[in-house]
Design an enzyme around this catalytic site. Structure first.
Site, PDB file in Angstrom:
ATOM      1  N   ARG A  99     144.553 -56.053 -53.032  1.00 40.83           N
ATOM      2  CA  ARG A  99     144.222 -57.042 -54.069  1.00 40.83           C
ATOM      3  C   ARG A  99     143.734 -58.348 -53.434  1.00 40.83           C
ATOM      4  NH1 ARG A  99     148.242 -58.530 -58.586  1.00 40.83           N
ATOM      5  NH2 ARG A  99     146.500 -59.915 -58.947  1.00 40.83           N
ATOM      6  N   PHE A 148     157.872 -66.277 -53.874  1.00 38.53           N
ATOM      7  CA  PHE A 148     158.079 -65.259 -52.839  1.00 38.53           C
ATOM      8  C   PHE A 148     157.533 -63.878 -53.199  1.00 38.53           C
ATOM      9  CE2 PHE A 148     161.785 -64.962 -55.665  1.00 38.53           C
ATOM     10  CZ  PHE A 148     161.764 -63.595 -55.953  1.00 38.53           C
ATOM     11  N   HIS A 150     154.748 -62.262 -54.075  1.00 39.25           N
ATOM     12  CA  HIS A 150     153.592 -61.655 -53.402  1.00 39.25           C
ATOM     13  C   HIS A 150     153.282 -62.590 -52.222  1.00 39.25           C
ATOM     14  CE1 HIS A 150     152.801 -58.757 -56.582  1.00 39.25           C
ATOM     15  NE2 HIS A 150     152.728 -59.727 -57.477  1.00 39.25           N
ATOM     16  N   LYS A 172     152.396 -74.956 -49.606  1.00 40.54           N
ATOM     17  CA  LYS A 172     153.776 -74.706 -49.187  1.00 40.54           C
ATOM     18  C   LYS A 172     154.187 -73.351 -49.746  1.00 40.54           C
ATOM     19  CE  LYS A 172     157.751 -74.810 -50.854  1.00 40.54           C
ATOM     20  NZ  LYS A 172     158.486 -73.782 -50.104  1.00 40.54           N
ATOM     21  N   GLU A 175     159.974 -70.511 -48.857  1.00 38.94           N
ATOM     22  CA  GLU A 175     160.790 -70.508 -47.639  1.00 38.94           C
ATOM     23  C   GLU A 175     161.288 -69.101 -47.308  1.00 38.94           C
ATOM     24  OE1 GLU A 175     164.391 -73.581 -46.467  1.00 38.94           O
ATOM     25  OE2 GLU A 175     163.831 -73.227 -48.544  1.00 38.94           O
ATOM     26  N   GLU A 245     151.901 -72.108 -63.343  1.00 34.37           N
ATOM     27  CA  GLU A 245     151.946 -70.693 -63.737  1.00 34.37           C
ATOM     28  C   GLU A 245     153.400 -70.281 -63.590  1.00 34.37           C
ATOM     29  OE1 GLU A 245     149.552 -69.148 -65.000  1.00 34.37           O
ATOM     30  OE2 GLU A 245     147.742 -70.181 -64.329  1.00 34.37           O
ATOM     31  N   ARG A 278     157.476 -59.235 -60.595  1.00 30.57           N
ATOM     32  CA  ARG A 278     156.144 -59.755 -60.922  1.00 30.57           C
ATOM     33  C   ARG A 278     156.326 -60.600 -62.162  1.00 30.57           C
ATOM     34  NH1 ARG A 278     152.617 -54.458 -61.457  1.00 30.57           N
ATOM     35  NH2 ARG A 278     150.897 -55.902 -61.698  1.00 30.57           N
ATOM     36  N   CYS A 279     155.564 -61.676 -62.236  1.00 30.46           N
ATOM     37  CA  CYS A 279     155.666 -62.497 -63.445  1.00 30.46           C
ATOM     38  C   CYS A 279     155.331 -61.650 -64.662  1.00 30.46           C
ATOM     39  CB  CYS A 279     154.752 -63.704 -63.336  1.00 30.46           C
ATOM     40  SG  CYS A 279     153.060 -63.298 -62.926  1.00 30.46           S
ATOM     41  N   GLU A 373     164.285 -64.166 -68.323  1.00 33.74           N
ATOM     42  CA  GLU A 373     163.503 -63.347 -67.394  1.00 33.74           C
ATOM     43  C   GLU A 373     164.435 -62.714 -66.355  1.00 33.74           C
ATOM     44  OE1 GLU A 373     161.044 -65.503 -64.563  1.00 33.74           O
ATOM     45  OE2 GLU A 373     159.590 -63.867 -64.578  1.00 33.74           O
ATOM     46  N   ARG A 434     144.993 -56.980 -64.844  1.00 30.83           N
ATOM     47  CA  ARG A 434     144.010 -58.062 -64.916  1.00 30.83           C
ATOM     48  C   ARG A 434     142.940 -57.757 -63.894  1.00 30.83           C
ATOM     49  NH1 ARG A 434     147.179 -62.743 -61.425  1.00 30.83           N
ATOM     50  NH2 ARG A 434     145.225 -63.842 -61.593  1.00 30.83           N
TER      51      ARG A 434
HETATM   52  P1  NAP Z   1     160.799 -70.881 -57.674  1.00 26.26           P
HETATM   53  O1  NAP Z   1     162.201 -70.859 -57.227  1.00 26.26           O
HETATM   54  O2  NAP Z   1     160.442 -71.767 -58.814  1.00 26.26           O
HETATM   55  O3  NAP Z   1     159.936 -71.263 -56.380  1.00 26.26           O
HETATM   56  C1  NAP Z   1     158.530 -71.374 -56.415  1.00 26.26           C
HETATM   57  C2  NAP Z   1     158.096 -72.335 -55.310  1.00 26.26           C
HETATM   58  O4  NAP Z   1     158.656 -73.623 -55.570  1.00 26.26           O
HETATM   59  C3  NAP Z   1     158.626 -71.916 -53.933  1.00 26.26           C
HETATM   60  O5  NAP Z   1     157.689 -72.295 -52.953  1.00 26.26           O
HETATM   61  C4  NAP Z   1     159.890 -72.723 -53.803  1.00 26.26           C
HETATM   62  O6  NAP Z   1     160.263 -72.958 -52.484  1.00 26.26           O
HETATM   63  C5  NAP Z   1     159.467 -74.020 -54.464  1.00 26.26           C
HETATM   64  N1  NAP Z   1     160.595 -74.822 -54.909  1.00 26.26           N
HETATM   65  C6  NAP Z   1     161.876 -74.435 -55.130  1.00 26.26           C
HETATM   66  N2  NAP Z   1     162.616 -75.495 -55.504  1.00 26.26           N
HETATM   67  C7  NAP Z   1     161.801 -76.564 -55.507  1.00 26.26           C
HETATM   68  C8  NAP Z   1     161.976 -77.932 -55.800  1.00 26.26           C
HETATM   69  N3  NAP Z   1     163.146 -78.440 -56.158  1.00 26.26           N
HETATM   70  N4  NAP Z   1     160.907 -78.754 -55.710  1.00 26.26           N
HETATM   71  C9  NAP Z   1     159.712 -78.258 -55.363  1.00 26.26           C
HETATM   72  N5  NAP Z   1     159.476 -76.971 -55.057  1.00 26.26           N
HETATM   73  C10 NAP Z   1     160.507 -76.133 -55.133  1.00 26.26           C
HETATM   74  O7  NAP Z   1     160.264 -69.429 -58.046  1.00 26.26           O
HETATM   75  P2  NAP Z   1     160.520 -68.095 -57.234  1.00 26.26           P
HETATM   76  O8  NAP Z   1     161.925 -67.683 -57.469  1.00 26.26           O
HETATM   77  O9  NAP Z   1     159.995 -68.233 -55.851  1.00 26.26           O
HETATM   78  O10 NAP Z   1     159.520 -67.107 -57.985  1.00 26.26           O
HETATM   79  C11 NAP Z   1     159.859 -66.374 -59.109  1.00 26.26           C
HETATM   80  C12 NAP Z   1     159.283 -67.022 -60.350  1.00 26.26           C
HETATM   81  O11 NAP Z   1     157.879 -67.183 -60.230  1.00 26.26           O
HETATM   82  C13 NAP Z   1     159.495 -66.122 -61.560  1.00 26.26           C
HETATM   83  O12 NAP Z   1     159.869 -66.900 -62.665  1.00 26.26           O
HETATM   84  C14 NAP Z   1     158.116 -65.527 -61.772  1.00 26.26           C
HETATM   85  O13 NAP Z   1     157.874 -65.066 -63.067  1.00 26.26           O
HETATM   86  C15 NAP Z   1     157.255 -66.692 -61.411  1.00 26.26           C
HETATM   87  N6  NAP Z   1     155.883 -66.261 -61.151  1.00 26.26           N
HETATM   88  C16 NAP Z   1     154.901 -66.632 -62.015  1.00 26.26           C
HETATM   89  C17 NAP Z   1     153.599 -66.189 -61.825  1.00 26.26           C
HETATM   90  C18 NAP Z   1     152.484 -66.573 -62.764  1.00 26.26           C
HETATM   91  O14 NAP Z   1     151.320 -66.422 -62.400  1.00 26.26           O
HETATM   92  N7  NAP Z   1     152.781 -67.032 -63.975  1.00 26.26           N
HETATM   93  C19 NAP Z   1     153.309 -65.371 -60.737  1.00 26.26           C
HETATM   94  C20 NAP Z   1     154.342 -65.009 -59.877  1.00 26.26           C
HETATM   95  C21 NAP Z   1     155.632 -65.466 -60.075  1.00 26.26           C
HETATM   96  P3  NAP Z   1     161.375 -72.084 -51.744  1.00 26.26           P
HETATM   97  O15 NAP Z   1     161.117 -70.647 -52.076  1.00 26.26           O
HETATM   98  O16 NAP Z   1     161.105 -72.425 -50.324  1.00 26.26           O
HETATM   99  O17 NAP Z   1     162.707 -72.512 -52.269  1.00 26.26           O
END
Ligand code: NAP
Length: 474
Positions: A99, A148, A150, A172, A175, A245, A278-279, A373, A434
């Site tokens: 992809r 994380f 993808h 960024k 992590e 997103e 996946r979202c 979710e 998509r």
């Molecule tokens: P997340 O915890 O919100 O983290 C996303 C990014 O934000 C990571 O780089 C994370 O860093 C960073 N982050 C965490 N805490 C932060 C803070 N206080 N200030 C600024 N940045 C911060 O999300 P995730 O758990 O990695 O991913 C899962 C979520 O992403 C799910 O809800 C999923 O549905 C959503 N998602 C949405 C889409 C879309 O296109 N709509 C696509 C994929 C995923 P660290 O990981 O280093 O903590």
């Protein structure tokens, strides 16, 4: 092994390092620098001091294709690196790499397209004999924060349209999965991307976000992740462009005229692919009561046939979720749903971060498993009686990302297209379908309505300037 971060083409270390773990073995697979705020500011200043990018459209296109070629040449190593830090099985990470190559080539193609438009000036009582033209201009700098799920493609989906638009980007990555993103940065430079066009920095997300949201040179912040963090960033970002997103709670709706085997196949791919992380994964399966028994039996049979376990084994269909804490959180929600009246159709005990695909039936719509979710390989079935109830259930969560519908009836399809509060809908397909070029993004708590997908993202990473010339208006 210590892997440096990349600041405008320079490999940089820091005094403190953060470990990255393999979710399946628990072993440390690498360490990345914890950047200081001063290093993030330095990256921004190095990237913007020379003014706007001077790359031509052709140069941008050639670089994007070269990045795609280098990824293809390195696909096996990259897939293993991705699996080692994400726990996703090789089938999933190889798919992700394919992809990413598509995204890069679509972005290269997009550089040949110019959406400039022309407006006549001689309109209305106050018109003049002039013509008004538009042209797109890149932003000074965009910043991105990626999740994380993808490790490669989330970053490629940010970087590729930015390069196509001529906008430099500082990223960024999560992590939890930074190693693949750092390797991608190396590949981009190797492909000829000028150093000031890209930085990939690692460290404390809160501190990095503070610099991104306060430095005047950052024109846009593009965040993909959870609603909680995304909404906080929107508040912090103040007067600058912001793209969010966010999460999803996508339904697959199976109507009583559906072929249950075909619907079950879509449900399996949609609910468990990428370990359900996946979202747009299928997070709720809404099934009309008359065919629910047959559908659940087909879903259970297909689920039990899946191979789960070592992500590095080529036969594995489902690897781990991102870490044991995430698997425990899913397990608690499943237990709470069972306590609330759901029945367990198939599933096995959790082993560390390995959460086996699990089917639940008769799930109450208000339990946390489906009201929120749940980011993992769970297929919760909710039964309904008629289309009004299906639409109400589908719209009954705070999310509105995508959806899938299994029916051949045009009158029902028409109602779903009109009445579901979502960013996208696929008939006889999983919500996640998509093209890399088509618009993508959600409403409600899934996003503010800005669309990504390469063509729309290029618009986000640019501004439109209008200019007018004296011109007769025939
Ligand atoms: P997340 O915890 O919100 O983290 C996303 C990014 O934000 C990571 O780089 C994370 O860093 C960073 N982050 C965490 N805490 C932060 C803070 N206080 N200030 C600024 N940045 C911060 O999300 P995730 O758990 O990695 O991913 C899962 C979520 O992403 C799910 O809800 C999923 O549905 C959503 N998602 C949405 C889409 C879309 O296109 N709509 C696509 C994929 C995923 P660290 O990981 O280093 O903590």
């Amino acid at each position: 092994m210590n892997t440096p971060m990349w600041i405008a083409g320079q490999a940089r270390t820091a005094d403190t390092w953060a470990p990255v773990h393999d979710p399946y073995t628990g072993r440390e697979v690498g360490r990345v620098p914890v950047a200081t705020k001063a290093q993030i500011v330095e990256a921004i200043e190095l990237m913007t001091r020379g003014g706007p990018s001077k790359l031509t459209r052709n140069q941008r296109s050639v670089i994007l294709r070269r990045v795609a070629e280098l990824i293809r040449a390195d696909a096996d190593t990259l897939a293993r690196l991705d699996s080692s830090e994400s726990g996703l099985c090789l089938k999933d990470t190889r798919h992700e790499i394919a992809r990413s190559i598509d995204v890069l080539n679509v972005a290269a193609d997009a550089t040949t397209f110019d959406d400039s438009s022309v407006y006549p000036g001689a309109i209305g009582a106050c018109g003049k004999n002039r013509r008004i033209f538009t042209q797109r201009e890149p932003l000074g700098l965009a910043a991105a924060l990626t999740p994380f799920n993808h490790p490669l493609n989330q970053v490629v989906h940010k970087i590729a349209p930015a390069i196509a638009a001529g906008t430099p980007m500082i990223v960024k990555p999560s992590e939890k999965t930074p190693l693949t993103a750092l390797r991608l940065a190396e590949i981009c430079y190797e492909a000829g991307l000028p150093p000031e066009m890209l930085s990939v920095v690692t460290g404390n997300p809160g501190e990095i976000a503070e610099v991104f949201t306060t430095h005047p040179a950052v024109a846009l912040i593009n965040f993909t992740g959870s609603p909680a963090v995304g909404k906080r960033l929107v508040q912090m970002a103040g007067y600058r462009k912001m793209v969010v997103e966010l999460g999803g709670n996508d339904p697959l709706i199976v109507m009583e005229d559906a072929d249950v085997e075909k619907a079950a196949e879509i449900a399996v791919g949609g609910a468990y692919g990428n370990s359900g992380q996946r979202c747009t994964a299928v997070k709720r399966i809404l099934v009309q009561r008359g065919i629910a028994d047959a559908f659940v039996a087909a879903l259970a049979r297909r689920t039990q046939a899946l191979v789960c376990g070592n992500p590095m084994d080529e036969r594995t269909d489902i690897g781990t979720v991102i870490d044991e804490a995430a698997a425990i959180a899913i397990e608690r929600r499943v237990e709470a749903a069972l306590a609330a009246g759901a029945t367990l159709v198939t599933g096995q005990p959790r082993q560390g971060a390995l959460f086996h695909p699990t089917v639940l039936d008769h799930v109450p719509a208000d339990c946390e498993l489906v009201a929120e979710e749940t980011f993992g390989p769970v297929a919760p079935v909710i039964r309904f009686d008629d289309i009004d109830q299906a639409i109400a259930l589908s719209n009954g969560t705070r999310y509105g990302l995508s959806s899938g519908v299994c029916t051949d009836r045009l009158d029902w399809v028409t109602r779903f297209v009109t009445e579901l509060k979502v960013g996208s809908l696929n008939v006889w397909e999983a919500p996640g379908y998509r093209s890399e070029a088509s618009p993508f993004g959600g409403v409600k708590d899934s996003g503010l309505g800005c669309k990504e997908g390469v063509a729309e993202a290029i618009k986000l990473y640019s501004t439109i300037k209008t200019f007018s010339l004296p011109w007769p208006n025939p």
